[in-house]
Design a protein around this motif. Structure first.
Motif, PDB file in Angstrom:
ATOM      1  N   ARG A   1      78.198  52.182  34.462  1.00 17.63           N
ATOM      2  CA  ARG A   1      77.369  52.812  33.436  1.00 17.63           C
ATOM      3  C   ARG A   1      76.915  54.156  34.008  1.00 17.63           C
ATOM      4  NH1 ARG A   1      75.404  51.235  28.874  1.00 17.63           N
ATOM      5  NH2 ARG A   1      75.904  49.057  29.232  1.00 17.63           N
ATOM      6  N   VAL A   2      77.178  55.217  33.242  1.00 17.98           N
ATOM      7  CA  VAL A   2      76.804  56.564  33.650  1.00 17.98           C
ATOM      8  C   VAL A   2      75.970  57.157  32.530  1.00 17.98           C
ATOM      9  CG1 VAL A   2      77.647  58.848  34.302  1.00 17.98           C
ATOM     10  CG2 VAL A   2      78.937  56.812  34.963  1.00 17.98           C
ATOM     11  N   LYS A   3      74.715  57.445  32.844  1.00 22.86           N
ATOM     12  CA  LYS A   3      73.767  57.925  31.841  1.00 22.86           C
ATOM     13  C   LYS A   3      73.778  56.973  30.648  1.00 22.86           C
ATOM     14  CE  LYS A   3      73.784  62.655  33.410  1.00 22.86           C
ATOM     15  NZ  LYS A   3      73.856  64.041  33.064  1.00 22.86           N
ATOM     16  N   SER A   4      74.145  57.460  29.478  1.00 29.70           N
ATOM     17  CA  SER A   4      74.095  56.599  28.298  1.00 29.70           C
ATOM     18  C   SER A   4      75.438  55.972  27.945  1.00 29.70           C
ATOM     19  CB  SER A   4      73.595  57.408  27.099  1.00 29.70           C
ATOM     20  OG  SER A   4      74.515  58.454  26.828  1.00 29.70           O
ATOM     21  N   GLY A   5      76.464  56.193  28.766  1.00 32.90           N
ATOM     22  CA  GLY A   5      77.778  55.677  28.448  1.00 32.90           C
ATOM     23  C   GLY A   5      78.351  54.818  29.555  1.00 32.90           C
ATOM     24  N   ARG A   6      79.565  54.352  29.324  1.00 30.07           N
ATOM     25  CA  ARG A   6      80.268  53.552  30.320  1.00 30.07           C
ATOM     26  C   ARG A   6      81.595  54.208  30.624  1.00 30.07           C
ATOM     27  NH1 ARG A   6      80.127  47.996  27.120  1.00 30.07           N
ATOM     28  NH2 ARG A   6      80.713  49.489  25.539  1.00 30.07           N
ATOM     29  N   GLN A   7      82.014  54.084  31.879  1.00 34.86           N
ATOM     30  CA  GLN A   7      83.304  54.610  32.297  1.00 34.86           C
ATOM     31  C   GLN A   7      84.053  53.534  33.051  1.00 34.86           C
ATOM     32  OE1 GLN A   7      83.281  58.390  34.261  1.00 34.86           O
ATOM     33  NE2 GLN A   7      81.806  59.266  32.839  1.00 34.86           N
ATOM     34  N   LEU A   8      85.333  53.445  32.759  1.00 39.50           N
ATOM     35  CA  LEU A   8      86.216  52.516  33.436  1.00 39.50           C
ATOM     36  C   LEU A   8      87.103  53.327  34.366  1.00 39.50           C
ATOM     37  CD1 LEU A   8      87.519  49.722  33.831  1.00 39.50           C
ATOM     38  CD2 LEU A   8      88.971  50.245  31.848  1.00 39.50           C
ATOM     39  N   PHE A   9      86.983  53.063  35.671  1.00 38.67           N
ATOM     40  CA  PHE A   9      87.787  53.763  36.659  1.00 38.67           C
ATOM     41  C   PHE A   9      88.995  52.904  37.008  1.00 38.67           C
ATOM     42  CE2 PHE A   9      83.743  55.839  37.043  1.00 38.67           C
ATOM     43  CZ  PHE A   9      84.090  57.169  37.244  1.00 38.67           C
ATOM     44  N   ILE A  10      90.186  53.479  36.823  1.00 40.26           N
ATOM     45  CA  ILE A  10      91.436  52.828  37.161  1.00 40.26           C
ATOM     46  C   ILE A  10      91.937  53.455  38.460  1.00 40.26           C
ATOM     47  CG2 ILE A  10      93.798  52.322  36.427  1.00 40.26           C
ATOM     48  CD1 ILE A  10      91.615  51.178  34.545  1.00 40.26           C
ATOM     49  N   ASP A  11      92.113  52.641  39.487  1.00 43.46           N
ATOM     50  CA  ASP A  11      92.561  53.122  40.793  1.00 43.46           C
ATOM     51  C   ASP A  11      94.075  53.313  40.775  1.00 43.46           C
ATOM     52  OD1 ASP A  11      93.122  53.667  43.423  1.00 43.46           O
ATOM     53  OD2 ASP A  11      92.041  51.947  44.227  1.00 43.46           O
ATOM     54  N   GLN A  12      94.509  54.555  40.719  1.00 39.80           N
ATOM     55  CA  GLN A  12      95.938  54.865  40.668  1.00 39.80           C
ATOM     56  C   GLN A  12      96.670  54.489  41.951  1.00 39.80           C
ATOM     57  OE1 GLN A  12      95.645  59.058  39.447  1.00 39.80           O
ATOM     58  NE2 GLN A  12      96.788  58.438  37.625  1.00 39.80           N
ATOM     59  N   ASP A  13      95.945  54.288  43.032  1.00 39.03           N
ATOM     60  CA  ASP A  13      96.577  53.921  44.294  1.00 39.03           C
ATOM     61  C   ASP A  13      96.827  52.416  44.402  1.00 39.03           C
ATOM     62  OD1 ASP A  13      96.553  56.600  45.215  1.00 39.03           O
ATOM     63  OD2 ASP A  13      94.462  56.380  45.846  1.00 39.03           O
ATOM     64  N   ALA A  14      96.239  51.641  43.514  1.00 36.73           N
ATOM     65  CA  ALA A  14      96.400  50.180  43.545  1.00 36.73           C
ATOM     66  C   ALA A  14      97.720  49.794  42.882  1.00 36.73           C
ATOM     67  CB  ALA A  14      95.234  49.510  42.828  1.00 36.73           C
ATOM     68  N   PRO A  15      98.307  48.671  43.299  1.00 33.81           N
ATOM     69  CA  PRO A  15      99.509  48.173  42.618  1.00 33.81           C
ATOM     70  C   PRO A  15      99.197  47.868  41.147  1.00 33.81           C
ATOM     71  CG  PRO A  15      99.140  46.992  44.684  1.00 33.81           C
ATOM     72  CD  PRO A  15      97.932  47.835  44.441  1.00 33.81           C
ATOM     73  N   ALA A  16     100.222  47.909  40.308  1.00 29.74           N
ATOM     74  CA  ALA A  16     100.048  47.727  38.866  1.00 29.74           C
ATOM     75  C   ALA A  16      99.318  46.423  38.526  1.00 29.74           C
ATOM     76  CB  ALA A  16     101.399  47.781  38.166  1.00 29.74           C
ATOM     77  N   MET A  17      99.666  45.338  39.201  1.00 33.11           N
ATOM     78  CA  MET A  17      99.016  44.054  38.902  1.00 33.11           C
ATOM     79  C   MET A  17      97.535  44.100  39.262  1.00 33.11           C
ATOM     80  SD  MET A  17      99.664  41.434  37.387  1.00 33.11           S
ATOM     81  CE  MET A  17      99.511  39.711  37.175  1.00 33.11           C
TER      82      MET A  17
END
Length: 87
Positions: free
Chosen positions: A35-51
């Protein structure tokens, strides 16, 4: 289950409920919903394997109350419900 199609649908679902999605390099072990200020952000780690990216995204979205109010493709809902049961 087709991994890419399921992952892409999860991302689209997150965006439909107002979550900003960020694809970033986090070294392979990160990612998740914040949660950032009044919204939400989903961080996708591009370095992680797809699964791992799929699993992190499912964990972030599983159990969000908004998901009960919108259509979620059955295969995606099954993954989310499975993750919610495990947590």
């Amino acid at each position: 289950m087709e991994l890419k199609a399921t992952f892409d649908e999860m991302i689209a679902t997150a965006e439909r409920i107002g979550i900003a999605v960020r694809h970033v390099h986090l070294g392979g072990g990160g990612g998740g919903l914040v949660r950032v200020k009044s919204g939400r952000q989903l961080f996708i780690d591009q370095d992680a394997p797809a699964m791992d990216q799929l699993e992190q995204t499912a964990r972030a979205l599983a159990g969000l109350p908004e998901l009960a109010e919108i259509y979620v493709r059955p295969d995606v809902r099954e993954v989310l419900e499975d993750v919610a049961r495990r947590n």
